[in-house]
Design a protein around this motif. Structure first.
Motif, PDB file in Angstrom:
ATOM      1  N   ILE A  80      45.178  31.835  41.617  1.00  0.00           N
ATOM      2  CA  ILE A  80      46.550  32.334  41.372  1.00  0.00           C
ATOM      3  C   ILE A  80      46.624  33.119  40.083  1.00  0.00           C
ATOM      4  O   ILE A  80      47.519  33.977  39.898  1.00  0.00           O
ATOM      5  N   VAL A  81      45.637  32.861  39.171  1.00  0.00           N
ATOM      6  CA  VAL A  81      45.650  33.615  37.910  1.00  0.00           C
ATOM      7  C   VAL A  81      45.465  35.097  38.194  1.00  0.00           C
ATOM      8  O   VAL A  81      46.188  35.950  37.662  1.00  0.00           O
ATOM      9  N   ILE A  82      44.511  35.446  39.034  1.00  0.00           N
ATOM     10  CA  ILE A  82      44.210  36.859  39.313  1.00  0.00           C
ATOM     11  C   ILE A  82      45.213  37.412  40.318  1.00  0.00           C
ATOM     12  O   ILE A  82      45.735  38.542  40.152  1.00  0.00           O
ATOM     13  N   THR A  83      45.502  36.677  41.366  1.00  0.00           N
ATOM     14  CA  THR A  83      46.466  37.184  42.353  1.00  0.00           C
ATOM     15  C   THR A  83      47.853  37.332  41.722  1.00  0.00           C
ATOM     16  O   THR A  83      48.606  38.266  42.033  1.00  0.00           O
ATOM     17  N   GLY A  84      48.214  36.391  40.791  1.00  0.00           N
ATOM     18  CA  GLY A  84      49.502  36.519  40.092  1.00  0.00           C
ATOM     19  C   GLY A  84      49.522  37.740  39.202  1.00  0.00           C
ATOM     20  O   GLY A  84      50.553  38.431  39.077  1.00  0.00           O
ATOM     21  N   LEU A  85      48.416  38.012  38.521  1.00  0.00           N
ATOM     22  CA  LEU A  85      48.331  39.196  37.677  1.00  0.00           C
ATOM     23  C   LEU A  85      48.482  40.463  38.514  1.00  0.00           C
ATOM     24  O   LEU A  85      49.160  41.427  38.113  1.00  0.00           O
ATOM     25  N   LEU A  86      47.865  40.464  39.714  1.00  0.00           N
ATOM     26  CA  LEU A  86      47.963  41.643  40.579  1.00  0.00           C
ATOM     27  C   LEU A  86      49.406  41.801  41.094  1.00  0.00           C
ATOM     28  O   LEU A  86      49.897  42.937  41.262  1.00  0.00           O
ATOM     29  N   ALA A  87      50.098  40.655  41.302  1.00  0.00           N
ATOM     30  CA  ALA A  87      51.479  40.750  41.805  1.00  0.00           C
ATOM     31  C   ALA A  87      52.452  41.102  40.677  1.00  0.00           C
ATOM     32  O   ALA A  87      53.397  41.890  40.875  1.00  0.00           O
ATOM     33  N   HIS A  88      52.224  40.532  39.484  1.00  0.00           N
ATOM     34  CA  HIS A  88      53.124  40.790  38.344  1.00  0.00           C
ATOM     35  C   HIS A  88      52.269  41.061  37.110  1.00  0.00           C
ATOM     36  O   HIS A  88      51.985  40.132  36.339  1.00  0.00           O
TER      37      HIS A  88
END
Length: 611
Positions: A80-88
């Motif tokens: 979620i750290v990387i996917t969250g960064l990509l989303a926001h």
């Protein structure tokens, strides 16, 4: 004798140890060289196999590490750290991502930089060494260009950044089954002290190992960039030998192995000097042992040469004395070792022998000419005997016969007895002359040996003794189908006639003479038997009866000249055979004759006569 100090005039007692010493040196050097080369080749082969095994093990470990690294990167990309960064992509998510990817730990310090790209491969965020990011830009684009959501990740080739070497692992970032971006993490290539210690224990403290790219010339010793090997190692898994430059260089034995899950090659090197150190030690020991053998060999050679050359020196002196024939004119010219001097002496003796041979040949020719004249005289004498001497004997016999027939009634008993004795003496003298002529002819005539039918020779002999056999009522038995032998037909007929005649003649009064003729095979010979039932011969006379004029009985008892058996022996010997007998008194006599079988000998005679 004076001898100079030159090498050509050295004694054998000196030359022999020198020669043996030279041979020993050559043998020791050759044996040591061959043994050293074998040990050296074996050491290189064993080391090559060893570092090849180590290289394969290290390549397998690196391959496993590359796969694990790609898997770890994929796990990080899907968090979620990387996917969250990509989303926001706000500051909070960037700070969280930086802490997550580059934590303040030993593992975090190995991360040179990290980059996050969106699904369209646009850079969203990066952190770390700006120089490394700038150098790695092109490589990063290549890494993520072919990644799909199903890929676990890939590992890049090595890049040189200052005095460091970096490499990347890249993976797709997937959220809820949809590709949302890419994560690329660049790490420094290094090896911990513990890992290096384990590797040293595995391959040896003097071994070196390097990793490099399969596509370019970036190489590292797992701490810093190094010069590439002086030869191409990509795709070559054989044992390599080359010389590396530099203070730590020198001749190397190496092997290379590819890493299956990354575009890398691992190279394991071993200094050749260390590999060959045992071989050099072996060579030194071999030479020392060889030196000891050489010393012992020289001592033994000197002792043996003294033992061997002492008789040779004596022989040389004796030969020189014989060659000089009492003359000392050539003493000052003699030189060289004992062999040379002995050769010179024998050459001189050969010259004397040749001169003596020429003189002997001249004498032989003279004697041969004289013998030829004597033979001609003997032939003339034999002719005179056969004609001139026998003519008076025939006259004596004829006049004695005429005296008895015409004046027998006018002579008293004593006169008639004298006339009978003159007649008998003339006839006996004529018979003796004829036998002597037959023996002489048997001795001097030219006999050509060839195949003879025994049956025909026996029939001819029987025809000649038929009168005596009929007069004595003798019975002669001859076996059928006698083999062929090598002989001379006329001579063989004469021999058999004499033996059959003796068998008929030497029979006690009142006993009917019986003679049997038979043959028996004996290896490659044929033994011809002439057996009678006569008076027999004592064993002590078995050899004497073959001599000329040798008689065992008085003429009044058994008439004869004592030459018949001498003719038999001479004839058989002239044909290349042997004659003998078996006999005891009053038990008859069995004469035997050994002659070669014609079937066994004819091919050899023909072969010898062929051109």
């Amino acid at each position: 004798m004076a001898e100079s100090g030159s090498g050509a005039k050295l004694s054998l007692s000196v030359k022999l140890p020198v020669l043996i010493g030279g041979l020993l040196i050559a043998a020791v050097v050759a044996d040591s060289s061959v043994s050293y080369e074998r040990v050296r080749s074996s050491a290189i082969a064993i080391t090559g196999a060893r570092i090849g095994t180590v290289g394969s093990q290290l390549a397998a470990q690196l391959s496993l590490s590359g796969s694990q690294l790609a898997g770890v990167t994929r796990q990080s990309a899907d968090t979620i750290v990387i996917t969250g960064l990509l989303a926001h992509p706000d500051q909070n998510h960037k700070t969280t991502a930086a802490t997550y990817l580059r934590p303040p730990t030993a593992a975090g310090k190995l991360v040179a930089s990290a980059q996050v790209f969106d699904a369209d491969r646009r850079l969203v965020w990066s952190t770390g060494d700006s120089v490394a990011l700038r150098i790695a830009t092109a490589t990063t684009a290549e890494l993520i260009a072919d990644l799909t959501p199903k890929d676990s990740g890939v590992v890049s080739r090595f890049l040189a950044v200052g005095d460091s070497v970096i490499y990347a692992s890249a993976s797709p970032s997937v959220s809820n089954g949809r590709l949302v971006g890419y994560l690329v993490v660049w790490r420094y290539l290094t090896m911990t002290a513990q890992a290096r210690k384990q590797a040293s224990l595995l391959i040896g403290a003097d071994a070196r190992f390097y990793v490099g790219n399969t596509a370019d010339n970036v190489w590292s010793d797992l701490n810093r960039p190094v010069s590439p090997p002086p030869v191409s190692v990509v795709g070559d898994t054989s044992v390599l030998r080359y010389v590396r430059a530099g203070p730590d260089g020198g001749a190397m034995i190496a092997t290379a192995r590819p890493v299956r899950t990354a575009p890398w090659v691992i190279l394991v090197e071993f200094p050749e000097s260390i590999v060959l150190a045992p071989s050099a030690s072996f060579l030194r020991d071999s030479l020392l042992i060889g030196a000891g053998i050489l010393v012992l060999g020289l001592i033994a050679a000197w002792w043996m040469s003294r033992r061997l050359t002492s008789p040779l020196v004596q022989l040389t002196h004796k030969a020189e004395e014989l060659a000089e024939l009492g003359s000392s004119a050539n003493d000052g010219e003699q030189g060289g070792d004992e062999i040379v001097r002995l050769s010179t002496a024998f050459t001189s003796m050969v010259a004397h022998v040749r001169e003596s041979q020429r003189e002997l040949e001249t004498r032989v020719k003279t004697r041969t000419s004289e013998l030829q004249e004597r033979n001609e005289e003997l032939e003339s004498f034999a002719y005179s005997i056969s004609h001139d001497l026998r003519a008076p004997l025939r006259a004596m016999d004829g006049f004695s016969q005429a005296l008895l027939e015409e004046y027998g009634d006018k002579l008293d008993a004593t006169g008639r007895q004298y006339a009978e004795r003159v007649k008998a003496g003339a006839r006996r003298m004529d018979l003796l002359i004829r036998d002597l002529l037959a023996y002489s002819k048997m001795t001097r005539s030219d006999i050509k040996v060839g195949p003879v039918e025994l049956d025909r020779a026996v029939r001819s002999a029987l025809d000649q003794v038929e009168g005596d056999a009929r007069a004595r009522g003798a019975r002669v038995v001859v076996e059928d189908r006698m083999p062929r032998v090598l002989g001379h037909e006329a001579t063989l007929t004469q021999v058999m006639m004499n033996l059959i005649a003796n068998g008929i003649k030497f029979v006690p009064a009142g006993r009917t003479p019986e003679v049997r003729v038979r043959t028996e095979p004996r290896d490659r010979l044929v033994r011809l038997w002439i057996m009678d039932n006569g008076i027999g011969i004592p064993p002590e006379y078995h050899e004497r009866i073959f001599r000329v004029f040798e008689r065992l009985h008085r003429t009044e008892e058994y008439p004869g000249t004592g030459i018949g058996l001498a003719i038999v022996r001479k004839g058989v010997e002239r044909m290349g055979g042997r004659v003998g007998l078996e006999s005891e008194p009053d038990r008859g006599t069995s004469f035997w004759i050994d002659l070669p079988r014609a079937e066994d000998q004819v091919p050899a005679v023909r072969a010898a006569a062929a051109p």
